[in-house]
Design an enzyme around this catalytic site. Structure first.
Site, PDB file in Angstrom:
ATOM      1  N   GLY A 179       0.823  -1.195   0.000  1.00  0.00           N
ATOM      2  CA  GLY A 179       0.000   0.000   0.000  1.00  0.00           C
ATOM      3  C   GLY A 179       0.861   1.250   0.000  1.00  0.00           C
ATOM      4  N   SER A 189       4.093   1.968   2.455  1.00  0.00           N
ATOM      5  CA  SER A 189       4.338   0.668   3.094  1.00  0.00           C
ATOM      6  C   SER A 189       5.816   0.308   3.138  1.00  0.00           C
ATOM      7  CB  SER A 189       3.567  -0.435   2.363  1.00  0.00           C
ATOM      8  OG  SER A 189       4.027  -0.547   1.026  1.00  0.00           O
ATOM      9  N   GLY A 190       6.668   1.071   2.443  1.00  0.00           N
ATOM     10  CA  GLY A 190       8.099   0.793   2.423  1.00  0.00           C
ATOM     11  C   GLY A 190       8.585   0.124   1.154  1.00  0.00           C
ATOM     12  N   LYS A 191       7.763   0.084   0.120  1.00  0.00           N
ATOM     13  CA  LYS A 191       8.112  -0.601  -1.133  1.00  0.00           C
ATOM     14  C   LYS A 191       9.372  -0.026  -1.782  1.00  0.00           C
ATOM     15  CE  LYS A 191       4.362   0.681  -3.133  1.00  0.00           C
ATOM     16  NZ  LYS A 191       3.844   1.563  -2.087  1.00  0.00           N
ATOM     17  N   SER A 192       9.376   1.274  -1.976  1.00  0.00           N
ATOM     18  CA  SER A 192      10.504   1.915  -2.664  1.00  0.00           C
ATOM     19  C   SER A 192      11.780   1.797  -1.850  1.00  0.00           C
ATOM     20  CB  SER A 192      10.196   3.388  -2.943  1.00  0.00           C
ATOM     21  OG  SER A 192       9.120   3.497  -3.855  1.00  0.00           O
ATOM     22  N   HIS A 221      12.885  11.821  -3.854  1.00  0.00           N
ATOM     23  CA  HIS A 221      13.287  10.480  -4.301  1.00  0.00           C
ATOM     24  C   HIS A 221      14.619  10.527  -5.053  1.00  0.00           C
ATOM     25  CE1 HIS A 221      10.019   7.775  -3.187  1.00  0.00           C
ATOM     26  NE2 HIS A 221       9.202   8.792  -3.366  1.00  0.00           N
ATOM     27  N   ARG A 238      18.497   8.577  -3.963  1.00  0.00           N
ATOM     28  CA  ARG A 238      19.176   7.562  -4.760  1.00  0.00           C
ATOM     29  C   ARG A 238      20.681   7.743  -4.718  1.00  0.00           C
ATOM     30  NH1 ARG A 238      15.888   8.980  -9.658  1.00  0.00           N
ATOM     31  NH2 ARG A 238      13.903   8.719  -8.639  1.00  0.00           N
ATOM     32  N   GLU A 289      14.132   8.595 -16.818  1.00  0.00           N
ATOM     33  CA  GLU A 289      12.773   9.090 -16.580  1.00  0.00           C
ATOM     34  C   GLU A 289      11.902   8.539 -17.704  1.00  0.00           C
ATOM     35  OE1 GLU A 289      12.024  10.885 -13.898  1.00  0.00           O
ATOM     36  OE2 GLU A 289      14.082  11.312 -13.250  1.00  0.00           O
TER      37      GLU A 289
END
Length: 181
Positions: free
Chosen positions: A11, A14-17, A51, A55, A63
């Site tokens: 969701g 949720s910590g995906k990235s 973001h 990185r 992109e």
């Protein structure tokens, strides 16, 4: 780095990235990051900038709000790891290209065309891939037609990627729950 596809679902927030980026930092030597976001407003510009700053400096960023498979193919040479963040925005971008009166079939076809291009590029590569997407089917039914068309198209895209993936993780509160692999 072994040729593999890891699919990370969850969701919002949720910590995906973070999971995908950490995995790539720990396992990849030459990382290609494919970003699908588009900045349509100031809030999104701030998110994108944050973001980008998070990185590692040595990563290559592409992109690619659309045709992400082609964009990755063009930049892939020499990279052993690919991060795609995220299918959620890629699906939204695909739907934005459709006429206002599009149907569920139109929405699903547009999103799956993007997914098929992405998976074809993965299949032709030797890199390890980690792909991020939101799980949008566990909440309320969207109250608008557009919301339901989007949810259903992304749900079908997620199913296709999950079928193809070697490993599928669901992130909940920053914790990975292994669904496959």
């Amino acid at each position: 780095m072994a040729h593999q596809l890891i699919f990370v679902l969850g969701g919002a927030r949720s910590g995906k990235s973070t999971y995908a980026q950490t995995w790539a930092e720990e396992h990849g030597e030459r990382v290609l990051f494919a970003a699908t976001a588009q900045a349509f407003d100031d809030e999104m510009r701030v998110r994108i900038a944050r973001h980008q700053a998070e990185r590692p400096a040595g990563w290559t960023t592409v992109e690619a709000p659309l045709d992400v498979g082609d964009a990755i193919r063009a930049a892939l040479d020499g990279h052993d790891t690919v991060v795609v963040d995220c299918l959620t925005l890629l699906a939204s971008n695909a739907l934005l290209t459709l006429p206002e009166d599009y149907t569920q079939e139109d929405a699903t076809a547009a999103v799956l065309a993007e997914i098929d291009g992405l998976l074809a590029t993965y299949a032709a590569s030797d890199a390890a891939w980690i792909v991020v997407s939101n799980e949008v089917g566990m909440g309320l039914v969207p109250p608008t037609t557009l919301g339901r068309l989007y949810r259903d198209a992304l749900g079908r895209a997620n199913q296709r990627v999950a079928q193809y993936a070697d490993e599928v993780l669901l992130l909940v509160a920053g914790l990975p729950w292994r669904l496959k692999g």
